[in-house]
Design a protein around this motif. Structure first.
Motif, short mmCIF file in Angstrom:
data_model
loop_
_atom_site.label_atom_id
_atom_site.label_comp_id
_atom_site.label_asym_id
_atom_site.label_seq_id
_atom_site.Cartn_x
_atom_site.Cartn_y
_atom_site.Cartn_z
N THR A 291 83.80 88.36 -23.19
CA THR A 291 83.11 87.21 -23.79
C THR A 291 81.86 87.67 -24.52
O THR A 291 81.59 87.21 -25.65
CB THR A 291 82.74 86.18 -22.70
OG1 THR A 291 83.92 85.80 -22.00
CG2 THR A 291 82.10 84.95 -23.31
N CYS B 232 81.24 87.29 -28.53
CA CYS B 232 80.09 86.54 -29.03
C CYS B 232 79.26 87.39 -30.00
O CYS B 232 78.76 86.89 -31.01
CB CYS B 232 79.22 86.07 -27.88
SG CYS B 232 79.92 84.70 -26.96
N ALA C 258 86.21 82.08 -32.28
CA ALA C 258 85.58 80.97 -31.55
C ALA C 258 86.54 80.38 -30.52
O ALA C 258 86.13 80.05 -29.40
CB ALA C 258 85.13 79.89 -32.53
N LYS C 259 87.82 80.26 -30.88
CA LYS C 259 88.81 79.72 -29.93
C LYS C 259 89.00 80.67 -28.74
O LYS C 259 89.09 80.23 -27.59
CB LYS C 259 90.15 79.49 -30.63
CG LYS C 259 90.13 78.33 -31.58
CD LYS C 259 91.46 78.19 -32.31
CE LYS C 259 91.40 77.11 -33.37
NZ LYS C 259 92.64 77.02 -34.13
N THR D 196 86.82 82.85 -27.63
CA THR D 196 85.59 82.82 -26.84
C THR D 196 85.55 81.58 -25.95
O THR D 196 85.17 81.66 -24.77
CB THR D 196 84.37 82.83 -27.77
OG1 THR D 196 84.45 83.97 -28.62
CG2 THR D 196 83.08 82.89 -26.98
N ARG D 197 85.95 80.44 -26.49
CA ARG D 197 85.98 79.21 -25.70
C ARG D 197 86.96 79.33 -24.54
O ARG D 197 86.66 78.95 -23.40
CB ARG D 197 86.35 78.03 -26.60
CG ARG D 197 86.20 76.69 -25.94
CD ARG D 197 86.54 75.54 -26.89
NE ARG D 197 85.83 75.68 -28.16
CZ ARG D 197 86.44 75.70 -29.35
NH1 ARG D 197 87.74 75.60 -29.44
NH2 ARG D 197 85.73 75.81 -30.45
N ALA E 227 85.50 81.62 -21.85
CA ALA E 227 84.43 80.97 -21.11
C ALA E 227 85.00 80.01 -20.06
O ALA E 227 84.51 79.98 -18.91
CB ALA E 227 83.51 80.22 -22.06
N ILE E 228 86.02 79.27 -20.42
CA ILE E 228 86.66 78.37 -19.45
C ILE E 228 87.34 79.17 -18.35
O ILE E 228 87.23 78.83 -17.16
CB ILE E 228 87.66 77.44 -20.18
CG1 ILE E 228 86.91 76.48 -21.10
CG2 ILE E 228 88.53 76.68 -19.19
CD1 ILE E 228 87.80 75.71 -22.05
#
Length: 85
Positions: free
Chosen positions: A19, A23, A60-61, A63-64, A67-68
């Protein structure tokens, strides 16, 4: 320490490092909203219509999702030992 805690700790470490790397590899978003408002630029261009397919959108997808996944793994590592006692 149980085997589940060791595996969970390794998973947390790997997911958090991935992650952080994702980022850092993303470009910063610029503050072009005022410029777009003054010049009349819109999202009707080819780039605006295919915005979800760009490299930045894919990063971005991912990374999201990571994170989840990190949040779920942290919860699992902390909650599962409570119920296994």
């Amino acid at each position: 320490m149980s085997t589940l805690e060791i595996i969970g700790g390794i998973a947390i470490l790997v997911i958090s490092l991935l992650t952080i790397m994702l980022c850092l590899s993303q470009e910063q978003k610029s503050q072009d909203s005022m410029t777009a408002a003054l010049t009349g630029a819109s999202a009707d261009s080819f780039y605006g219509k295919n915005e979800g397919r760009t490299k930045e959108a894919i990063l971005a997808k991912i990374t999201r999702f990571l994170a989840i996944l990190l949040f779920v793994v942290i919860l699992a590592v902390n909650i599962v030992p409570i119920f296994t006692k």
